[in-house]
Design a protein around this motif. Structure first.
Motif, mmCIF file in Angstrom:
data_model
loop_
_atom_site.group_PDB
_atom_site.id
_atom_site.type_symbol
_atom_site.label_atom_id
_atom_site.label_comp_id
_atom_site.label_asym_id
_atom_site.label_seq_id
_atom_site.Cartn_x
_atom_site.Cartn_y
_atom_site.Cartn_z
ATOM 1 N N SER A 141 0.829 -1.205 0.000
ATOM 2 C CA SER A 141 0.000 0.000 0.000
ATOM 3 C C SER A 141 0.861 1.252 0.000
ATOM 4 O O SER A 141 2.061 1.218 0.297
ATOM 5 N N TYR A 178 0.425 3.523 2.167
ATOM 6 C CA TYR A 178 0.723 3.763 3.585
ATOM 7 C C TYR A 178 2.041 3.107 3.977
ATOM 8 O O TYR A 178 2.857 3.697 4.683
ATOM 9 N N GLN A 179 2.255 1.886 3.519
ATOM 10 C CA GLN A 179 3.509 1.192 3.828
ATOM 11 C C GLN A 179 4.698 1.907 3.201
ATOM 12 O O GLN A 179 5.785 1.921 3.769
ATOM 13 N N GLY A 182 3.310 6.485 4.202
ATOM 14 C CA GLY A 182 2.506 6.962 5.323
ATOM 15 C C GLY A 182 1.626 8.136 4.927
ATOM 16 O O GLY A 182 1.442 8.434 3.746
ATOM 17 N N SER A 183 1.067 8.820 5.934
ATOM 18 C CA SER A 183 0.293 10.057 5.720
ATOM 19 C C SER A 183 -0.877 9.868 4.773
ATOM 20 O O SER A 183 -1.169 10.736 3.940
ATOM 21 N N ILE A 184 -1.566 8.741 4.869
ATOM 22 C CA ILE A 184 -2.671 8.463 3.957
ATOM 23 C C ILE A 184 -3.662 7.537 4.649
ATOM 24 O O ILE A 184 -3.308 6.789 5.569
ATOM 25 N N HIS A 185 -4.926 7.622 4.228
ATOM 26 C CA HIS A 185 -5.988 6.769 4.764
ATOM 27 C C HIS A 185 -6.416 5.751 3.721
ATOM 28 O O HIS A 185 -6.209 5.946 2.515
ATOM 29 N N GLU A 205 -6.988 4.295 -1.420
ATOM 30 C CA GLU A 205 -6.284 5.152 -0.468
ATOM 31 C C GLU A 205 -6.383 6.602 -0.923
ATOM 32 O O GLU A 205 -6.500 6.889 -2.107
ATOM 33 N N ARG A 228 -9.943 10.030 4.316
ATOM 34 C CA ARG A 228 -10.666 8.751 4.269
ATOM 35 C C ARG A 228 -11.983 8.878 3.511
ATOM 36 O O ARG A 228 -12.448 7.925 2.894
ATOM 37 N N THR A 281 -9.209 2.748 7.738
ATOM 38 C CA THR A 281 -8.129 2.948 8.700
ATOM 39 C C THR A 281 -8.384 4.169 9.575
ATOM 40 O O THR A 281 -7.757 4.322 10.618
#
Length: 271
Positions: free
Chosen positions: A155, A157-158, A161-164, A179, A183, A209
């Motif tokens: 993802s 996020y992995q 970061g800084s994301i829903h 993503e 959100r 998330t």
């Protein structure tokens, strides 16, 4: 094992992240990635409705899903065309009928969603008329399996970061993984896909998330989704609205742990 996803994140597409340099706590130079954030102006026919801040992928689905979740496009509307112009960062959704967005724009409620949190007031009024399917259920073993699959999926996020994220699921199977910097944008992209493919919400579950706010509850209810799962918690107004609509809220979902907050009769404790 076959990949269950219809859509999932593509962290290496080069569109959604930018490589930058930084310095860590020991003074060492490091390379890392940041999530991109750019405006997307959404038009319904010839009227500009909103400008959303977004990560930049699936703009057509985001624009359509936003309008659907604002009840500016109805189930029986015929979409003539969806046009995206990357140069001016604009998506235009054209419908066959003349829409009543002027009237809807007169009354709106600003929710606590990240970025643009507009919800038109008539959606709030219509919650009394919502009847989510009571026969929908979810096994605790399916929740655990679902969370494990989502966690193992590469993802943004992995990577940065800084994301829903929001994921449309059926039983223990994740289907559409979106993503975005907000959100609510991720959920709108799912709504756009569901509208395009005539997917009825009663058979599905949404995992997010982010925290479950009033806006997330309203959007889930508008999509006909009976169960909303979050890695985070819920606001009290979100809980009150969910109780009113008969939406099952499952919070703090990690591994095999969760806290069910309302409409818990849909949960089958088999694990």
């Amino acid at each position: 094992m076959n990949d269950p996803y219809l859509i999932k994140p593509d962290p290496e597409n080069g569109l959604t992240t930018t490589k930058i340099k930084g310095v860590d706590a020991q003074g060492n130079a490091i390379d890392l990635f940041t999530v991109n954030e750019r405006p997307l102006s959404v038009f319904l026919n010839n009227r500009e409705i909103v400008t959303l801040m977004t990560v930049g992928d699936y703009p057509e689905l985001l624009g359509l899903g936003y309008l659907v979740n604002q009840h500016m496009i109805n189930d029986d509307d015929i979409i003539e065309m969806i046009e995206y112009d990357a140069e001016i960062e604009t998506v235009v959704v054209r419908t066959e009928r003349t829409t009543d967005y002027e009237e809807k724009l007169k009354r709106k409620i600003l929710t606590s969603g990240c970025g643009q949190g507009t919800v038109f007031g008539d959606i709030m009024d219509n919650l009394d008329d919502v009847h989510l399917p009571q026969n929908a259920n979810l096994k605790t073993s399916d929740i655990a399996a679902l969370l494990a699959t989502i966690k193992a999926t590469p993802s943004l996020y992995q990577k940065a970061g800084s994301i829903h994220a929001c994921v449309l699921c059926k039983n223990a199977t994740p289907l559409i993984y979106m993503e975005d910097v907000g959100r609510h944008n991720a959920l709108d992209k799912i709504a756009g896909y569901m509208y395009q493919h005539n997917m009825v919400g009663g058979d599905y579950v949404i995992y997010t998330t982010g925290r479950m706010t009033s806006e997330m509850v309203i959007k889930a209810v508008s999509m006909g989704i009976p169960i909303l799962i979050s890695r985070s918690g819920a606001t009290h107004w979100a809980l009150e609205l969910a109780q009113k609509a008969g939406l099952s809220l499952i919070s703090r979902a990690k591994g095999k742990r969760f806290i069910a907050l309302c409409a818990t009769e849909r949960i089958i404790f088999d694990d």
